[in-house]
Design a protein around this motif. Sequence first.
Motif, mmCIF file in Angstrom:
data_model
loop_
_atom_site.group_PDB
_atom_site.id
_atom_site.type_symbol
_atom_site.label_atom_id
_atom_site.label_comp_id
_atom_site.label_asym_id
_atom_site.label_seq_id
_atom_site.Cartn_x
_atom_site.Cartn_y
_atom_site.Cartn_z
ATOM 1 N N ILE A 1 0.832 -1.210 0.000
ATOM 2 C CA ILE A 1 0.000 0.000 0.000
ATOM 3 C C ILE A 1 0.864 1.257 0.000
ATOM 4 O O ILE A 1 0.617 2.195 -0.762
ATOM 5 C CB ILE A 1 -0.952 0.001 1.216
ATOM 6 C CG1 ILE A 1 -2.002 -1.095 1.053
ATOM 7 C CG2 ILE A 1 -1.619 1.352 1.390
ATOM 8 C CD1 ILE A 1 -2.837 -1.314 2.300
ATOM 9 N N LEU A 2 1.903 1.278 0.830
ATOM 10 C CA LEU A 2 2.698 2.498 0.975
ATOM 11 C C LEU A 2 3.681 2.702 -0.174
ATOM 12 O O LEU A 2 3.937 3.835 -0.576
ATOM 13 C CB LEU A 2 3.432 2.489 2.311
ATOM 14 C CG LEU A 2 2.520 2.544 3.539
ATOM 15 C CD1 LEU A 2 3.334 2.413 4.804
ATOM 16 C CD2 LEU A 2 1.718 3.824 3.550
ATOM 17 N N ILE A 3 4.247 1.628 -0.682
ATOM 18 C CA ILE A 3 5.179 1.769 -1.804
ATOM 19 C C ILE A 3 4.409 1.991 -3.084
ATOM 20 O O ILE A 3 4.802 2.801 -3.920
ATOM 21 C CB ILE A 3 6.106 0.537 -1.902
ATOM 22 C CG1 ILE A 3 7.018 0.488 -0.678
ATOM 23 C CG2 ILE A 3 6.938 0.589 -3.162
ATOM 24 C CD1 ILE A 3 7.838 -0.769 -0.600
ATOM 25 N N GLY A 4 3.325 1.258 -3.263
ATOM 26 C CA GLY A 4 2.432 1.531 -4.360
ATOM 27 C C GLY A 4 2.608 0.693 -5.603
ATOM 28 O O GLY A 4 1.875 0.855 -6.551
ATOM 29 N N SER A 5 3.558 -0.217 -5.631
ATOM 30 C CA SER A 5 3.705 -1.037 -6.827
ATOM 31 C C SER A 5 4.050 -2.465 -6.434
ATOM 32 O O SER A 5 4.644 -2.725 -5.390
ATOM 33 C CB SER A 5 4.785 -0.480 -7.749
ATOM 34 O OG SER A 5 6.048 -0.605 -7.147
ATOM 35 N N VAL A 6 3.672 -3.379 -7.288
ATOM 36 C CA VAL A 6 3.931 -4.794 -7.029
ATOM 37 C C VAL A 6 5.413 -5.107 -7.193
ATOM 38 O O VAL A 6 5.972 -5.933 -6.474
ATOM 39 C CB VAL A 6 3.067 -5.663 -7.969
ATOM 40 C CG1 VAL A 6 3.367 -7.129 -7.785
ATOM 41 C CG2 VAL A 6 1.595 -5.382 -7.742
#
Length: 72
Positions: free
Chosen positions: A38-43
């Motif tokens: 959620i916080l980093i935003g990428s898989v």
Amino acid sequence: MEAPQIAALMLASLILLIVTGLPVAFCLISVGLIFALILIGSVEATFVVIQAIYSNLLRDIYLAIPLFVLMA
């Protein structure tokens, strides 16, 4: 969201998972990975975290832990 709000949300979700009956190790791993995603935003960034965990587990020093348990 600021850091105290994120920490409170992580603690609440950790307690919720523990109350459901999951083992603590799986609760910690799942909360950490979900909030990292959620916080980093990428898989792709999450795969970097998983790869770092796996590379640390391959160290020879961790082999001594189960061997000491088996010797006891």
